[in-house]
Structures are given as C-alpha cells and as structure tokens.
Design a protein around this motif. Sequence first.
Motif, short mmCIF file in Angstrom:
data_model
loop_
_atom_site.label_atom_id
_atom_site.label_comp_id
_atom_site.label_asym_id
_atom_site.label_seq_id
_atom_site.Cartn_x
_atom_site.Cartn_y
_atom_site.Cartn_z
N ALA A 119 -6.49 -105.53 51.60
CA ALA A 119 -7.53 -106.47 52.00
C ALA A 119 -8.76 -105.78 52.59
N SER A 176 -15.31 -109.17 55.21
CA SER A 176 -15.44 -109.71 53.86
C SER A 176 -15.33 -108.60 52.82
N ARG A 177 -14.81 -108.96 51.67
CA ARG A 177 -14.77 -108.07 50.50
C ARG A 177 -15.31 -108.87 49.32
N ALA A 178 -16.40 -108.35 48.73
CA ALA A 178 -17.06 -109.03 47.62
C ALA A 178 -17.39 -110.48 47.96
N GLY A 179 -17.78 -110.71 49.22
CA GLY A 179 -18.14 -112.05 49.67
C GLY A 179 -16.97 -112.95 49.99
N GLU A 180 -15.75 -112.44 49.84
CA GLU A 180 -14.55 -113.24 50.10
C GLU A 180 -14.06 -112.96 51.51
N PRO A 181 -13.92 -113.99 52.36
CA PRO A 181 -13.46 -113.76 53.74
C PRO A 181 -12.05 -113.17 53.76
N GLN A 182 -11.85 -112.23 54.68
CA GLN A 182 -10.55 -111.60 54.88
C GLN A 182 -10.19 -111.68 56.37
N PRO A 216 -14.16 -105.88 45.68
CA PRO A 216 -13.17 -106.95 45.89
C PRO A 216 -11.90 -106.38 46.51
N ASP A 242 -3.68 -118.75 54.35
CA ASP A 242 -4.59 -119.90 54.44
C ASP A 242 -3.94 -120.90 55.38
N ARG A 264 -12.19 -110.68 61.49
CA ARG A 264 -12.57 -111.16 60.16
C ARG A 264 -13.55 -110.17 59.55
N ARG A 301 -1.45 -111.67 50.86
CA ARG A 301 -2.87 -111.94 51.06
C ARG A 301 -3.08 -112.62 52.43
#
Length: 283
Positions: free
Chosen positions: A92, A197-203, A107, A216, A195, A213
Amino acid sequence: MTQVRFEAMGCEIVVGGASVGSQDEIQRLFHSRDRCFSRFIDGSELNRVNAAAGRPIVVSPLFADTLQVALRACRETDGLVDPGLGAALLAAGYDRDFALLGGDPRPPRPAPAGRRPIFALGRVVRVPAGVQLDLNGVVKAIAVDDALALLAGEGFVSAGGDIAVRGELTVTLPGAGAVALQRGALATSGTTKRRWSRAGEPQHHLMDPRSGRPVDSPWSLVTACGATCVAADIAAKAGFLAGSDGPAWLDARGIPARFLDRDGAIRTNRAWDRNLRTAVACT
C-alpha cells in the motif's frame, strides 16, 4: 501532577506522575522498543526476522514475548488483528516513516491476501516466505503498560492518544466529551491521522487480513476500554476492522467501546453505556 513529553515510535509520549529517575527510564524504554521493533530502522530485530522469512531464526526474549502477545491477539480476534500484514502495508506504500510519506503517483502494488501461519516456539521463530511481520500496534501498547509499571504512585502514560492510568483521570474523547477513567486503559484506533495516497487512491494503515488492502470501515475512530493498554488497543483495532459489526462484536465480549463514524456521529455499545453510569472502569 508533573508531566514530561517526548517523541518516540512516531508519536508524542506524555507521562504524568513520574519521578526524575523514572522519567529517564521510561524514555529509554520507549526508544529501545522502537529500535527493536521499527520497520524503518536499519538493523532492527524486526527487520532481521523479516529478512530471514522462510527459515527459522532465534530471537531475543523480548521479541519472543511480544510476538506471542500479537499471535494471541490474532487468535482472540478471529484473525482480525493479524501481525503478518507487513507485506500488505508495503504494497500500500507504507514503506518509510510516516512523516516522510506523501502523495505517490504510482498505484498500490498487488497485495498478498490470506493468513499464513507463523511458527513460534520459545525463542525460535519462522515467518513464512513472502510474509512480513508488523508488530507496531502491540509494541506501543505494551510499552505503555510497562512504563506505567515504573511509576511509584498514581499517574498515567499516554502514547499517541492511547492511555493507561493508575488513579482516576479525566480523559478527553475523540469528537467530543470526556470520561473519568477510574482504572485501566483507553485506546483509539482509526484512520484520521495515518493516511496517504497512491495514484490518487486513499490508503491507510489498518489492513483487512482477508484482502490485504486497507479495510473499508464505516468508522473513522474506535475507542475501546481494557484492563491494560494492550487489551484496549487490540479491542479498538478489532472493533474498527469488524466494520458495522464492531459494536456487537465487542459487546459480545463485554468490552466497552465508542465509535465515531465518517460524518462525526457518535455511537456507543451497551458495555460502554453500562460502565459510563458511574465512570469508565476498565477491568
């Protein structure tokens, strides 16, 4: 009450009620645990164990005892709180000290999923090939409990918001409000701070052991009560990772907990409400 503050394990440590001598001893305790268990310190014992994945290695008594706590937590939470998710954190993007993390255009890498058994017998440990240990959660909580034991009288030890007390203390709660903690510990687990981000995806750092992963969850923060900080910390993580089932999951085990959802609404379980009629006493 005299207080001392210092940084360790990537968070602020606050100690109340310590003598000058015990203040120094507590600081040494936190820093030595960090050197042993950090994923981000070259030569840490944790990194040596992970580098030996696939073959047995003899570890220190401290490492063996800490790993046993983590493995017991995994069993008692039905696998929710799993110490073998270091590789998922790396996938991640959590591959350096959190203060150095930022947005990354790459990503997330494919994440390893599914549990694989970790062998631990006495001081002999074997981590399966492809598995990486991450013990940071239990390490910090155990350090809080061990530090509290160094106080001669009443006082408290707080690390990144997790707190254990000896003697009644008013503790501010996430979102709003406060409780009088009579004894035991409160721990909060969530995704409001760690928190990236990777490629705009929150991690974030709370991983679903089933998918490998970031989980959620409907919650932003979960606060749980325990007789010790390590018990409270494990319960808070399990409550968060259990998602919408978290309140009932902790109620079934008699663990008081308070849930803050993503919109800031507060929910408490029955065990929390029952304890709050007087003051939160975590036993």
